[in-house]
Write a protein that holds these residues in place. Sequence first.
Motif, PDB file in Angstrom:
ATOM      1  N   ASN A 160       0.853  -1.181   0.000  1.00  0.00           N
ATOM      2  CA  ASN A 160       0.000   0.000   0.000  1.00  0.00           C
ATOM      3  C   ASN A 160       0.889   1.231   0.000  1.00  0.00           C
ATOM      4  O   ASN A 160       1.146   1.824   1.032  1.00  0.00           O
ATOM      5  CB  ASN A 160      -0.875  -0.015   1.254  1.00  0.00           C
ATOM      6  CG  ASN A 160      -1.940   1.057   1.220  1.00  0.00           C
ATOM      7  OD1 ASN A 160      -2.154   1.708   0.208  1.00  0.00           O
ATOM      8  ND2 ASN A 160      -2.597   1.262   2.339  1.00  0.00           N
ATOM      9  N   VAL A 162       2.706   4.640   0.021  1.00  0.00           N
ATOM     10  CA  VAL A 162       2.334   5.877   0.693  1.00  0.00           C
ATOM     11  C   VAL A 162       1.852   6.912  -0.308  1.00  0.00           C
ATOM     12  O   VAL A 162       2.462   7.135  -1.341  1.00  0.00           O
ATOM     13  CB  VAL A 162       3.551   6.432   1.466  1.00  0.00           C
ATOM     14  CG1 VAL A 162       3.221   7.790   2.044  1.00  0.00           C
ATOM     15  CG2 VAL A 162       3.942   5.462   2.560  1.00  0.00           C
ATOM     16  N   GLN A 163       0.729   7.517   0.018  1.00  0.00           N
ATOM     17  CA  GLN A 163       0.186   8.522  -0.898  1.00  0.00           C
ATOM     18  C   GLN A 163       0.448   9.906  -0.366  1.00  0.00           C
ATOM     19  O   GLN A 163       0.069  10.239   0.747  1.00  0.00           O
ATOM     20  CB  GLN A 163      -1.317   8.326  -1.025  1.00  0.00           C
ATOM     21  CG  GLN A 163      -1.717   7.800  -2.368  1.00  0.00           C
ATOM     22  CD  GLN A 163      -3.188   7.464  -2.398  1.00  0.00           C
ATOM     23  OE1 GLN A 163      -3.886   7.624  -1.410  1.00  0.00           O
ATOM     24  NE2 GLN A 163      -3.657   7.007  -3.530  1.00  0.00           N
TER      25      GLN A 163
ATOM     26  N   HIS B  23      -6.189  11.664   9.903  1.00  0.00           N
ATOM     27  CA  HIS B  23      -4.850  11.654   9.327  1.00  0.00           C
ATOM     28  C   HIS B  23      -4.921  11.413   7.834  1.00  0.00           C
ATOM     29  O   HIS B  23      -5.855  10.804   7.330  1.00  0.00           O
ATOM     30  CB  HIS B  23      -3.995  10.568   9.979  1.00  0.00           C
ATOM     31  CG  HIS B  23      -3.732  10.822  11.419  1.00  0.00           C
ATOM     32  ND1 HIS B  23      -3.036  11.929  11.857  1.00  0.00           N
ATOM     33  CD2 HIS B  23      -4.074  10.130  12.522  1.00  0.00           C
ATOM     34  CE1 HIS B  23      -2.961  11.902  13.176  1.00  0.00           C
ATOM     35  NE2 HIS B  23      -3.582  10.824  13.607  1.00  0.00           N
ATOM     36  N   ARG B  25      -4.334  10.061   4.089  1.00  0.00           N
ATOM     37  CA  ARG B  25      -4.159   8.761   3.454  1.00  0.00           C
ATOM     38  C   ARG B  25      -2.686   8.487   3.250  1.00  0.00           C
ATOM     39  O   ARG B  25      -1.937   9.352   2.823  1.00  0.00           O
ATOM     40  CB  ARG B  25      -4.775   8.798   2.059  1.00  0.00           C
ATOM     41  CG  ARG B  25      -6.061   8.081   1.947  1.00  0.00           C
ATOM     42  CD  ARG B  25      -6.471   8.049   0.510  1.00  0.00           C
ATOM     43  NE  ARG B  25      -7.828   8.485   0.348  1.00  0.00           N
ATOM     44  CZ  ARG B  25      -8.425   8.618  -0.817  1.00  0.00           C
ATOM     45  NH1 ARG B  25      -7.776   8.373  -1.925  1.00  0.00           N
ATOM     46  NH2 ARG B  25      -9.673   9.010  -0.881  1.00  0.00           N
ATOM     47  N   GLY B  26      -2.281   7.266   3.493  1.00  0.00           N
ATOM     48  CA  GLY B  26      -0.897   6.881   3.234  1.00  0.00           C
ATOM     49  C   GLY B  26       0.066   7.303   4.322  1.00  0.00           C
ATOM     50  O   GLY B  26       1.232   6.949   4.283  1.00  0.00           O
ATOM     51  N   ARG B  30      -2.027   7.468  10.077  1.00  0.00           N
ATOM     52  CA  ARG B  30      -3.296   6.824   9.764  1.00  0.00           C
ATOM     53  C   ARG B  30      -3.174   5.311   9.968  1.00  0.00           C
ATOM     54  O   ARG B  30      -4.050   4.670  10.504  1.00  0.00           O
ATOM     55  CB  ARG B  30      -3.750   7.120   8.331  1.00  0.00           C
ATOM     56  CG  ARG B  30      -5.051   6.364   8.006  1.00  0.00           C
ATOM     57  CD  ARG B  30      -5.628   6.710   6.663  1.00  0.00           C
ATOM     58  NE  ARG B  30      -6.409   7.939   6.717  1.00  0.00           N
ATOM     59  CZ  ARG B  30      -7.353   8.260   5.833  1.00  0.00           C
ATOM     60  NH1 ARG B  30      -7.618   7.440   4.852  1.00  0.00           N
ATOM     61  NH2 ARG B  30      -8.003   9.393   5.922  1.00  0.00           N
ATOM     62  N   ARG B  31      -2.050   4.760   9.507  1.00  0.00           N
ATOM     63  CA  ARG B  31      -1.870   3.310   9.658  1.00  0.00           C
ATOM     64  C   ARG B  31      -1.863   2.903  11.132  1.00  0.00           C
ATOM     65  O   ARG B  31      -2.439   1.891  11.496  1.00  0.00           O
ATOM     66  CB  ARG B  31      -0.569   2.840   9.014  1.00  0.00           C
ATOM     67  CG  ARG B  31      -0.470   3.190   7.572  1.00  0.00           C
ATOM     68  CD  ARG B  31      -0.380   2.004   6.656  1.00  0.00           C
ATOM     69  NE  ARG B  31      -0.378   2.473   5.279  1.00  0.00           N
ATOM     70  CZ  ARG B  31       0.699   2.550   4.521  1.00  0.00           C
ATOM     71  NH1 ARG B  31       1.859   2.147   4.988  1.00  0.00           N
ATOM     72  NH2 ARG B  31       0.614   3.008   3.291  1.00  0.00           N
ATOM     73  N   LYS B  35      -4.493   0.473  13.073  1.00  0.00           N
ATOM     74  CA  LYS B  35      -4.093  -0.692  13.869  1.00  0.00           C
ATOM     75  C   LYS B  35      -4.782  -0.652  15.228  1.00  0.00           C
ATOM     76  O   LYS B  35      -5.253  -1.676  15.730  1.00  0.00           O
ATOM     77  CB  LYS B  35      -2.575  -0.729  14.067  1.00  0.00           C
ATOM     78  CG  LYS B  35      -1.836  -1.266  12.875  1.00  0.00           C
ATOM     79  CD  LYS B  35      -0.343  -1.461  13.141  1.00  0.00           C
ATOM     80  CE  LYS B  35       0.325  -1.825  11.821  1.00  0.00           C
ATOM     81  NZ  LYS B  35       1.766  -1.864  11.859  1.00  0.00           N
ATOM     82  N   TYR B  77      -7.984  -2.230   7.170  1.00  0.00           N
ATOM     83  CA  TYR B  77      -6.596  -1.774   7.107  1.00  0.00           C
ATOM     84  C   TYR B  77      -6.117  -1.401   5.715  1.00  0.00           C
ATOM     85  O   TYR B  77      -5.265  -0.540   5.538  1.00  0.00           O
ATOM     86  CB  TYR B  77      -5.685  -2.861   7.692  1.00  0.00           C
ATOM     87  CG  TYR B  77      -4.300  -2.357   8.008  1.00  0.00           C
ATOM     88  CD1 TYR B  77      -3.213  -2.683   7.197  1.00  0.00           C
ATOM     89  CD2 TYR B  77      -4.083  -1.538   9.112  1.00  0.00           C
ATOM     90  CE1 TYR B  77      -1.951  -2.202   7.482  1.00  0.00           C
ATOM     91  CE2 TYR B  77      -2.817  -1.059   9.396  1.00  0.00           C
ATOM     92  CZ  TYR B  77      -1.749  -1.393   8.588  1.00  0.00           C
ATOM     93  OH  TYR B  77      -0.496  -0.926   8.873  1.00  0.00           O
ATOM     94  N   HIS B  78      -6.634  -2.096   4.715  1.00  0.00           N
ATOM     95  CA  HIS B  78      -6.060  -1.967   3.383  1.00  0.00           C
ATOM     96  C   HIS B  78      -7.122  -1.950   2.305  1.00  0.00           C
ATOM     97  O   HIS B  78      -7.958  -2.856   2.300  1.00  0.00           O
ATOM     98  CB  HIS B  78      -5.102  -3.143   3.154  1.00  0.00           C
ATOM     99  CG  HIS B  78      -4.493  -3.164   1.791  1.00  0.00           C
ATOM    100  ND1 HIS B  78      -3.213  -2.748   1.524  1.00  0.00           N
ATOM    101  CD2 HIS B  78      -5.002  -3.516   0.592  1.00  0.00           C
ATOM    102  CE1 HIS B  78      -2.962  -2.863   0.246  1.00  0.00           C
ATOM    103  NE2 HIS B  78      -4.030  -3.336  -0.349  1.00  0.00           N
ATOM    104  N   ASP B  80      -5.820   1.985   2.854  1.00  0.00           N
ATOM    105  CA  ASP B  80      -6.146   2.788   4.031  1.00  0.00           C
ATOM    106  C   ASP B  80      -7.181   3.874   3.748  1.00  0.00           C
ATOM    107  O   ASP B  80      -7.536   4.631   4.649  1.00  0.00           O
ATOM    108  CB  ASP B  80      -4.882   3.378   4.654  1.00  0.00           C
ATOM    109  CG  ASP B  80      -4.222   4.418   3.770  1.00  0.00           C
ATOM    110  OD1 ASP B  80      -3.299   5.095   4.249  1.00  0.00           O
ATOM    111  OD2 ASP B  80      -4.615   4.546   2.594  1.00  0.00           O
TER     112      ASP B  80
END
Lengths: 310, 225
Positions: A160, A162-163, B23, B25-26, B30-31, B35, B77-78, B80
């Motif tokens: 995924n 990073v954007q 947050h 994207r990416g 955010r990740r 979680k 999660y995916h 995101d």
Amino acid sequence: MTQVNQVIEKLKFSVAIPSEAYGMAEKFSRQQHHPQKAKQVYLNTLAVYAGNYFIEYLELETNLSGSDSWNPVMQTLMDTADLEVKNFGKLEFRPVLVESQSQVVHIPLEVWEDRIGYVAVQIDRSRSLATLLGFVKTVVTEEIAIDQFQPLEDLLDLLNPVQQPVQLRQWLQNIFEPEWQAFEALLKPELRNPAYATRKVSKEALIRAKFIDLEMHLKGQAATLSIGLTPDDKLMEIRVRLHPALTAKYLPPNLKLALLTQAGRVIREVESRNQNTCIQLEPFKYEMGRSFRIRVALGDVSVMEDFFAV
Amino acid sequence: MDCVQNDILDERLLELAMKAQEHQRGSKQRRLALKELINEIQRQSGRLIRPNSNKYPSKLCQEIFDIAYQRLLVFIYHPDKNIERYNHDKARVIGWLNIKLDRRFFEEAKNQLVSNKNISVEDWAWEDNQQGEELYSILVKEEPPCSSMIVRQCIEEDSEGIFEKKHIKDNPEATFQKIAIKRLDGESWQDISDFFGIKALTTTSTFYHRCITKFAPIIKQLCTD
């Protein structure tokens, strides 16, 4: 009293093993004259099958038939369970039987190079399930216990990318992110209002547009978001509009377009009614160095785009 | 049902979902937030709906839930951006998750399990012991030469003379041909390295891997002739 699970488990992903997978595994393993090697090829094939299903489930492209693990000559020459993932590289899916005492994954030396990572796949033949249990990026030993693997989230992170927020300053230098195309490219000719379609006629220095997909799993709801920029001293004047997408003549009704601060506070919002061909936010001026967010929402689905007006 | 308890649980989920949405994207933040949200969902997994036993075969319900639940968590999660589909004005987080389970993931899981054919365990008795080894020989047939024999033959014959020419640096005995034949015969990297007096196992395996990469097209060609 509601039951609450106290144990936090690692993310797992189970794949049912269909008869076609067994068929393939059997076919490949019959190409080996050593029983041990035959077993190796059989299990590797099942593991790669599960891995391929998972990667495709994430909507990524694989090259299964071009992978070494799917070629009898390469299967003979190496203990390989590789899967080529387009735009990323080779992932190795290593099998371990659920009933094996040690729960250790074997990763032979010959696959230590050219791999973006290794996935542990537990195979349960009695239930015909292959479960992806963990991931490691690199290996330093040939035997790794399953509980030494990192969570599957690490693999998802790898896949995924990073954007970054959209870099508006770069637009002025004619550098555009691939999803942001020339306005003319995305809108049907007959729907374009000449008044804002060309740079010369409109006040804006440039306009780029992006296709916004509102429902991944239900077709039909989409729109085209356009951003028009005009630099004005230290500020940037920005015009945000929503147009119909694809072959639609009108926007869906009740489609909302909003300008938010980076923290998510709504500054302004507009909503489409029946048979709107375009809705727009009042043009606003943004200071260089600030960020903002545009939200496109329909019902309970919303899509957000982040912008960095450097 | 303890309503106050549910409110507290709902509040936790809402807080985490909105934190994730805040947050970009990416972003790492955010990740991390996702979680945390996943952890909270796992803690509250008892509040998720189970497959309707009127709709699905009751003996599969637990398995259907297990698979659907896994996929729900992956969905969160995916990619995101999926979390952006949650609208706090329209539903509680738990409600949104239950809708996803009910409308999408239970069906998906059921399709997985139903298309599945169970191969009876007696057919392939894999035992990691000597006795078991004999059973694998079911797979080995005395038929037209199989790929592994063809490959071995091709390397032994070395019709192009290339396999015996390529060897490990400063070790002319350790040719690709000899190493490959040993490997095909099932020798370990340790044994092969010892035989040629090579200290580091990775020297041998890396050499082998690089030769394979280079020779693969030729070998495939020779084997299909």
